[in-house]
Design a protein around this motif. Structure first.
Motif, PDB file in Angstrom:
ATOM      1  N   TYR A   1       0.858  -1.177   0.000  1.00 20.64           N
ATOM      2  CA  TYR A   1       0.000   0.000   0.000  1.00 20.64           C
ATOM      3  C   TYR A   1       0.897   1.231   0.000  1.00 20.64           C
ATOM      4  O   TYR A   1       1.854   1.301   0.751  1.00 20.64           O
ATOM      5  N   ARG A   2       0.588   2.192  -0.847  1.00 16.76           N
ATOM      6  CA  ARG A   2       1.308   3.468  -0.909  1.00 16.76           C
ATOM      7  C   ARG A   2       0.278   4.588  -0.867  1.00 16.76           C
ATOM      8  O   ARG A   2      -0.792   4.460  -1.429  1.00 16.76           O
ATOM      9  N   PHE A   3       0.613   5.671  -0.185  1.00 17.48           N
ATOM     10  CA  PHE A   3      -0.299   6.807  -0.167  1.00 17.48           C
ATOM     11  C   PHE A   3       0.492   8.106  -0.210  1.00 17.48           C
ATOM     12  O   PHE A   3       1.722   8.101  -0.135  1.00 17.48           O
ATOM     13  N   HIS A   4      -0.197   9.191  -0.377  1.00 14.84           N
ATOM     14  CA  HIS A   4       0.354  10.542  -0.457  1.00 14.84           C
ATOM     15  C   HIS A   4       1.437  10.637  -1.542  1.00 14.84           C
ATOM     16  O   HIS A   4       1.113  10.668  -2.714  1.00 14.84           O
ATOM     17  N   THR A   5       2.720  10.666  -1.174  1.00 15.56           N
ATOM     18  CA  THR A   5       3.792  10.821  -2.169  1.00 15.56           C
ATOM     19  C   THR A   5       4.099   9.513  -2.903  1.00 15.56           C
ATOM     20  O   THR A   5       4.859   9.515  -3.860  1.00 15.56           O
ATOM     21  N   LYS A   6       3.549   8.420  -2.421  1.00 14.78           N
ATOM     22  CA  LYS A   6       3.756   7.079  -2.997  1.00 14.78           C
ATOM     23  C   LYS A   6       5.218   6.628  -2.934  1.00 14.78           C
ATOM     24  O   LYS A   6       5.644   5.766  -3.683  1.00 14.78           O
ATOM     25  N   THR A   7       5.996   7.240  -2.046  1.00 14.19           N
ATOM     26  CA  THR A   7       7.405   6.868  -1.876  1.00 14.19           C
ATOM     27  C   THR A   7       7.548   5.742  -0.862  1.00 14.19           C
ATOM     28  O   THR A   7       8.227   4.763  -1.117  1.00 14.19           O
TER      29      THR A   7
ATOM     30  N   ARG B   1       9.745   6.458   3.754  1.00 16.44           N
ATOM     31  CA  ARG B   1       9.823   7.525   2.753  1.00 16.44           C
ATOM     32  C   ARG B   1      11.213   8.153   2.684  1.00 16.44           C
ATOM     33  O   ARG B   1      11.667   8.558   1.623  1.00 16.44           O
TER      34      ARG B   1
END
Length: 63
Positions: free
Chosen positions: A6-12, A30
């Motif tokens: 799962y990745r969120f926001h900046t996907k970093t 991140r």
């Protein structure tokens, strides 16, 4: 165990979780996703944990 990410926001940062029970055993932070991994120690047998050296992290200045 079936692991998904799962990745969120900046996907970093990349968070991995078990699709069966929902626990998150580890993630790539991140600040340095290519070279660091954070492990959820609740997913490791207690006798294995004793072989690790725990280094405190300054949560205020972590990035």
């Amino acid at each position: 165990m079936s692991i998904s990410e799962y990745r969120f926001h900046t996907k970093t940062a990349v968070y991995y979780f078990c699709q069966t029970c929902g626990i998150s055993p580890y993630h790539r932070p991140r600040c340095d996703p290519e070279n660091q991994m954070s492990v959820n120690f609740r997913c490791i047998d207690s006798d294995t944990i004793e072989s690790f050296t725990i280094e405190p992290v300054d949560g205020k200045n972590w990035e």
